[in-house]
Design a protein around this motif. Structure first.
Motif, mmCIF file in Angstrom:
data_model
loop_
_atom_site.group_PDB
_atom_site.id
_atom_site.type_symbol
_atom_site.label_atom_id
_atom_site.label_comp_id
_atom_site.label_asym_id
_atom_site.label_seq_id
_atom_site.Cartn_x
_atom_site.Cartn_y
_atom_site.Cartn_z
ATOM 1 N N VAL A 150 0.795 -0.961 -0.192
ATOM 2 C CA VAL A 150 0.077 -0.050 0.048
ATOM 3 C C VAL A 150 0.961 1.308 0.079
ATOM 4 O O VAL A 150 1.202 1.819 0.972
ATOM 5 C CB VAL A 150 -0.950 0.010 1.021
ATOM 6 C CG1 VAL A 150 -2.044 1.322 1.050
ATOM 7 C CG2 VAL A 150 -1.739 -1.333 1.453
ATOM 8 N N PRO A 151 1.282 1.731 -1.160
ATOM 9 C CA PRO A 151 2.408 2.681 -1.424
ATOM 10 C C PRO A 151 1.919 4.156 -0.650
ATOM 11 O O PRO A 151 0.704 4.374 -1.234
ATOM 12 C CB PRO A 151 2.831 2.741 -2.830
ATOM 13 C CG PRO A 151 1.566 2.218 -3.425
ATOM 14 C CD PRO A 151 0.961 1.252 -2.501
ATOM 15 N N SER A 152 2.575 4.748 0.241
ATOM 16 C CA SER A 152 2.348 6.069 0.805
ATOM 17 C C SER A 152 2.848 7.101 -0.320
ATOM 18 O O SER A 152 3.829 6.852 -1.292
ATOM 19 C CB SER A 152 2.852 6.259 2.033
ATOM 20 O OG SER A 152 4.071 6.278 2.090
ATOM 21 N N PHE A 153 2.323 8.287 -0.370
ATOM 22 C CA PHE A 153 2.809 9.567 -1.203
ATOM 23 C C PHE A 153 4.181 9.596 -0.937
ATOM 24 O O PHE A 153 5.072 10.007 -1.775
ATOM 25 C CB PHE A 153 1.973 10.517 -0.962
ATOM 26 C CG PHE A 153 2.327 11.895 -1.944
ATOM 27 C CD1 PHE A 153 1.723 11.859 -3.050
ATOM 28 C CD2 PHE A 153 3.306 12.941 -1.444
ATOM 29 C CE1 PHE A 153 2.270 13.028 -3.961
ATOM 30 C CE2 PHE A 153 3.641 13.920 -2.421
ATOM 31 C CZ PHE A 153 2.972 13.839 -3.483
ATOM 32 N N ASN A 154 4.535 9.665 0.562
ATOM 33 C CA ASN A 154 6.004 10.125 0.859
ATOM 34 C C ASN A 154 6.938 9.007 0.025
ATOM 35 O O ASN A 154 8.064 9.231 -0.100
ATOM 36 C CB ASN A 154 6.234 9.918 2.434
ATOM 37 C CG ASN A 154 5.694 11.201 2.846
ATOM 38 O OD1 ASN A 154 5.528 12.330 2.387
ATOM 39 N ND2 ASN A 154 5.209 11.325 4.265
ATOM 40 N N GLU A 155 6.512 7.621 0.118
ATOM 41 C CA GLU A 155 7.276 6.741 -0.547
ATOM 42 C C GLU A 155 7.679 6.982 -1.947
ATOM 43 O O GLU A 155 8.657 6.607 -2.526
ATOM 44 C CB GLU A 155 6.567 5.310 -0.286
ATOM 45 C CG GLU A 155 7.343 4.110 -0.770
ATOM 46 C CD GLU A 155 6.464 3.046 -0.846
ATOM 47 O OE1 GLU A 155 6.953 1.706 -1.582
ATOM 48 O OE2 GLU A 155 5.527 2.761 -0.218
ATOM 49 N N ILE A 156 6.464 7.519 -2.687
ATOM 50 C CA ILE A 156 6.901 7.632 -4.142
ATOM 51 C C ILE A 156 7.356 9.127 -4.534
ATOM 52 O O ILE A 156 7.696 9.456 -5.573
ATOM 53 C CB ILE A 156 5.274 7.601 -4.838
ATOM 54 C CG1 ILE A 156 4.961 5.986 -4.366
ATOM 55 C CG2 ILE A 156 5.700 7.460 -6.252
ATOM 56 C CD1 ILE A 156 5.645 4.810 -4.887
ATOM 57 N N ARG A 157 7.424 9.909 -3.354
ATOM 58 C CA ARG A 157 7.629 11.295 -3.562
ATOM 59 C C ARG A 157 8.982 11.564 -4.389
ATOM 60 O O ARG A 157 9.274 12.444 -5.118
ATOM 61 C CB ARG A 157 8.047 11.758 -2.017
ATOM 62 C CG ARG A 157 8.084 13.497 -2.193
ATOM 63 C CD ARG A 157 8.525 14.134 -0.806
ATOM 64 N NE ARG A 157 7.302 13.819 -0.083
ATOM 65 C CZ ARG A 157 6.460 14.892 0.108
ATOM 66 N NH1 ARG A 157 6.182 15.718 -0.685
ATOM 67 N NH2 ARG A 157 5.409 14.693 1.008
ATOM 68 N N SER A 158 9.984 10.684 -3.978
ATOM 69 C CA SER A 158 11.389 10.801 -4.494
ATOM 70 C C SER A 158 11.349 10.503 -6.278
ATOM 71 O O SER A 158 11.809 11.186 -6.946
ATOM 72 C CB SER A 158 12.376 9.735 -4.083
ATOM 73 O OG SER A 158 12.191 8.601 -4.153
ATOM 74 N N VAL A 159 10.172 9.604 -6.492
ATOM 75 C CA VAL A 159 10.419 9.484 -7.846
ATOM 76 C C VAL A 159 9.587 10.455 -8.655
ATOM 77 O O VAL A 159 9.874 10.868 -9.618
ATOM 78 C CB VAL A 159 9.496 8.107 -8.097
ATOM 79 C CG1 VAL A 159 9.111 7.729 -9.589
ATOM 80 C CG2 VAL A 159 10.052 6.710 -7.736
#
Length: 302
Positions: A148-157
């Motif tokens: 369940v990906p969070s926004f913070n997890e994908i932020r760098s991408v």
């Protein structure tokens, strides 16, 4: 003909495999329910943001802005095209990855893209490995997306994608992924995200029901100025679309995994049934042979 011992071994092995696939099906189903609950709040936010952007377009705020100050809407010659391809890190998801890669390749043929004018931005190991082996420039490679990906997890991408576009590493961006329809169905989607134009923004805006629900008006008082506002709203909008695509693709992945494991479990049940029938027939034949031998021995003794 297989011996009784061989058939018993196959039945035992298949039962163990069935236990694994059944457990994996339950896990994938639980993950699917979890991401659907978790993502519902973000989808509401994304829908509201889409409506706001659509109304900014309707208010003609993008008509006379200076593209030099807002890179995301700047139109330039397309020398290289970026493709953000979202796949899974692992297999056991049926045709999920194959569908994305096949139709992405079809998109490349349609746009006359090859290794010289394409930049791959891969979320998921399958897509990254596929295009690296074929000589494509994989500028972004993000693996290990959580269930369940969070926004913070994908932020760098998201930041990297925007930075590469600003640096003119590519001049247009397509986001390709599997869209979750229901537990049994997903469909391929290709969204041309960058550059943002008035037409594409209008098409991406919320539907009429959402516009009515949120009651957003197309008249704005801008402070401090239009460029400053758009330089905040448009990057958020672009990041929102990418993150929502990752959520959508991950949901479709869990559904595909659940369906694939259910199919494997059903196949194991069928095989166990056939092997059981084969075992019973072989055992019956063995018993018949033993009875015949005993009867023949008794006749001989007489």
């Amino acid at each position: 003909m297989a011996s009784l011992q061989d058939i018993q071994r196959r039945i035992s092995s298949t039962k163990k495999t069935r236990q694994i696939t059944s457990a994996m099906q339950m896990v994938s189903t639980a993950k699917l329910s979890q991401i659907q609950r978790s993502g519902s709040g973000y989808h509401a936010y994304a829908s509201r943001l889409e409506v706001v952007v659509e109304h900014l377009v309707a208010a003609h705020l993008l008509d006379n802005v200076d593209a030099k100050h807002i890179p995301l809407i700047g139109q330039r010659d397309i020398k290289k095209t970026g493709i953000l391809v979202i796949t899974s890190d692992r297999g056991l998801v049926g045709s999920y990855n194959a569908n994305v890669i096949k139709q992405t390749n079809d998109l490349m043929k349609k746009l006359s893209l090859d290794t010289t004018n394409t930049v791959i931005l891969a979320v998921g190991g399958n897509g990254a490995d596929f295009y690296k082996k074929r000589g494509f420039n994989v500028a972004v490679e993000h693996r290990g997306v959580s269930d369940v990906p969070s926004f913070n997890e994908i932020r760098s991408v998201l930041k990297t994608v925007i930075d590469l576009y600003d640096a003119e590493v590519f001049d247009a961006l397509h986001v390709v992924y599997n869209h979750f329809v229901n537990r049994l169905t997903s469909e391929y989607r290709d969204v041309q995200l960058l550059p943002l134009t008035a037409d594409t923004l209008a098409r991406m805006g919320g539907n009429e029901a959402q516009k009515s629900e949120y009651n957003v008006h197309s008249v704005y008082e801008i402070e401090p100025d239009t460029n400053a506002v758009l330089n905040v709203v448009l990057p958020q909008f672009a990041q929102s679309l990418v993150y929502e695509a990752v959520l959508d693709a991950k949901t479709a992945e869990h559904a595909a995994s659940s369906t694939a494991m259910k199919s494997a479990t059903d196949s194991a049940d069928d095989l166990i049934s056939r092997l059981g029938l084969q075992y019973n027939r072989a055992r019956q034949a063995q018993i018949t042979t033993e009875i015949t031998e005993i009867t023949g021995g008794m006749v001989a003794l007489e």
